[in-house]
Enzyme design. Structure first.
Site, PDB file in Angstrom:
ATOM      1  N   ASP A 267       0.926  -1.201   0.175  1.00 16.50           N
ATOM      2  CA  ASP A 267       0.075   0.013   0.049  1.00 16.50           C
ATOM      3  C   ASP A 267       0.929   1.186  -0.005  1.00 16.50           C
ATOM      4  OD1 ASP A 267      -1.858   1.762   0.096  1.00 16.50           O
ATOM      5  OD2 ASP A 267      -2.524   1.454   2.339  1.00 16.50           O
ATOM      6  N   GLU A 300      -2.198  11.003  -0.397  1.00 18.09           N
ATOM      7  CA  GLU A 300      -3.639   9.836  -0.368  1.00 18.09           C
ATOM      8  C   GLU A 300      -3.851   9.411   0.705  1.00 18.09           C
ATOM      9  OE1 GLU A 300      -5.945   6.213  -0.755  1.00 18.09           O
ATOM     10  OE2 GLU A 300      -4.051   6.700  -0.109  1.00 18.09           O
ATOM     11  N   GLU A 301      -3.021   9.210   1.674  1.00 19.82           N
ATOM     12  CA  GLU A 301      -3.309   8.592   3.086  1.00 19.82           C
ATOM     13  C   GLU A 301      -3.929   9.415   4.007  1.00 19.82           C
ATOM     14  OE1 GLU A 301      -3.565   5.592   3.480  1.00 19.82           O
ATOM     15  OE2 GLU A 301      -2.226   4.497   2.275  1.00 19.82           O
ATOM     16  N   HIS A 431      -1.465  -1.174   6.637  1.00 14.70           N
ATOM     17  CA  HIS A 431      -1.007   0.084   7.399  1.00 14.70           C
ATOM     18  C   HIS A 431      -0.263  -0.402   8.623  1.00 14.70           C
ATOM     19  CE1 HIS A 431      -4.434   2.946   5.434  1.00 14.70           C
ATOM     20  NE2 HIS A 431      -3.538   2.499   4.800  1.00 14.70           N
TER      21      HIS A 431
HETATM   22 ZN   LIG Z   1      -3.532   2.754  -0.615  1.00 13.93          ZN
END
Ligand SMILES: [Zn+2]
Length: 473
Positions: A267, A300-301, A431
């Site tokens: 991610d 983005e996060e 995450h």
């Molecule tokens: Zn992502």
């Protein structure tokens, strides 16, 4: 006057010139079969190195900035035109981060703050230092710890569960400790954005020192955490082929930032590296009807901020030029599914408040067909605003989304279609610190890459299905 070697190299350059002409028109078979998992892995390895050097690849870190430089360099070397836009994010900078116990001050690098921590009042807050009877995974472990500073060992459950329980118990602070002394993040969240206690981390030796004191009697602690908000830049990187009509473009995007908790290899190193492999292979082609554009998004996060800023600064005619946007986010999940966003709402699971721009169903069909051409199944995933395609959909740009699954669990049907383990998470390191090079499935990476590559080559030569849907839509 030319030297002999210069003259020779000129002659060689002339001799080598015909190979440039051998470049060919982009075709779905040729392009998708040129993509290699080794190519994707080499980019992931580079990202992992940047994360290690800069703690992680979150917005504002050197790990992020090195990732952006790398992406720009690879795209330039492949002959694409590259541009960058600075995205500013409000982050917290720790000015004081101290735990004082019996006159001894513990601070970075011995005791560091979590990225999601609160601050204290100016001058600090006092509370008794205690350790828990249990793991901290259960709420009852925290009974009677209101206003206290709680020492908890990592493990048995997610760290977030312990912090949540600590918050419920109204602790002043929670100190999480484990075998490895944690590294300090360059930035933390702006305090007050999340309702959490002060969250500290330390290694085993400091924890043992503190536990020893608790054994000897009541221990008073002072926690002083002061955080200042600062604006921190990080770049979007956008690259486009010089060939193909520049009036209509096919666009692919992936977010380049990680969360602060880990290096973000699945991610979303996975999507970012896949786009880089596509960019590299594009160097062997020199013609298609439409230009191809790639975007690697900052922040983005933190709320899709990079992609939002990108679409908002485009003029209306520039937005109209984007015939299709396809987003890749987490395309290498270890216990993967091959998910294509369900723009047609075939499964009836789409939330009614997200509108799907006309033309998006055609993109879904092309992606599904691309998986079939590779001998793979795919499953529809509900339309979501969980990644950067949402920024494009909000502007009415036809969009698609490939994802192989995050923290949710694989169904029995998906285990039948893709192998792997039903009931387990698609990505159990989602995450987290363990989202590293061991956290990607080469099979998931290559199947998603081939589907994306095939869809790209199809759309770069023919957008009639999208236009048709827009006319009738
Ligand atoms: Zn992502």
């Amino acid at each position: 006057m030319l030297t002999i070697t210069a003259a020779l190299s000129l002659a060689l350059a002339v001799a080598a010139a015909p190979s440039a002409v051998e470049k060919s028109t982009l075709s779905p078979d040729a392009f998708s079969s040129a993509l290699s998992v080794d190519g994707i892995m080499s980019h992931l390895q580079a990202f992992a190195g940047f994360a290690a050097a800069g703690v992680n690849r979150a917005h504002g870190t050197s790990g992020y900035n090195a990732s952006a430089d790398y992406v720009a360099k690879v795209a330039e070397q492949a002959g694409l035109k590259v541009s960058r836009q600075s995205v500013l994010e409000e982050l917290g900078q720790v000015t004081i981060g101290q735990l004082t116990v019996n006159g001894v001050v513990y601070e970075s690098p011995t005791v560091v703050l979590d990225a999601y921590t609160n601050a204290t009042e100016v001058g600090g807050s006092a509370g008794e230092l205690v350790s828990l009877p249990g793991s901290g995974c259960e709420q009852e472990d925290f009974a009677g710890t209101d206003g206290k500073v709680v020492l908890v060992m990592l493990g048995e459950c997610d760290d977030n569960a312990k912090v949540f329980n600590s918050m419920q118990a109204k602790n002043l602070a929670i100190i999480l400790y484990g075998d490895v002394a944690p590294a300090a993040n360059p930035y933390v969240e702006v305090p007050g954005r999340f309702v959490v206690p002060v969250v500290l981390h330390t290694g085993i030796s400091t924890a043992q020192e503190l536990l020893g004191q608790i054994e000897n009697g009541t221990v008073d602690a002072l926690v002083n955490v002061q955080i200042e908000s600062v604006m921190v830049p990080g770049d979007n990187v956008v690259a486009q082929t010089s060939w193909g009509s520049q009036e209509k473009v096919i666009m692919f995007g992936a977010h380049l930032d990680s969360v602060q908790a880990g290096p973000g290899i699945n991610d979303n190193g996975s999507g970012s590296a896949t786009l880089l492999e596509m960019v590299k292979q594009l160097a062997n082609f020199n013609h298609a009807e439409y230009a191809i554009r790639f975007g690697w998004w900052a922040a983005e996060e933190r709320g899709l901020h990079g992609s939002k800023q990108y679409v908002q600064q485009l003029s209306e005619s520039e937005r109209d030029q984007i015939a299709a946007y396809i987003n890749l986010d987490m395309t290498g999940s270890p216990n993967y599914k091959l998910g294509v966003q369900d723009n047609s709402n075939s499964a009836g699971q789409n939330p009614p408040w997200i509108s799907v721009p006309a033309g998006s169903v055609a993109i879904e069909r092309i992606l599904q067909e691309a998986f079939r051409s590779d001998g793979q199944n795919s499953v529809p995933t509900p339309v979501s605003s969980a990644s950067d395609h949402a920024s494009f959909m909000a502007m009415g740009i036809p969009s698609g989304y490939l994802e192989s699954g995050a923290g949710a669990r694989k169904t029995a049907l998906e285990a039948e279609l893709f192998g792997g383990v039903a009931g387990e998470r698609y990505d159990s390191c989602y995450h987290q610190l363990c989202d590293n090079m061991n956290n990607v499935s080469p099979d998931a990476l290559i199947h998603n890459a081939r589907a994306a590559g095939r869809a790209m080559a199809i759309l770069a030569n023919d957008i009639s299905a999208i236009e048709e849907e827009q006319r009738s839509g």
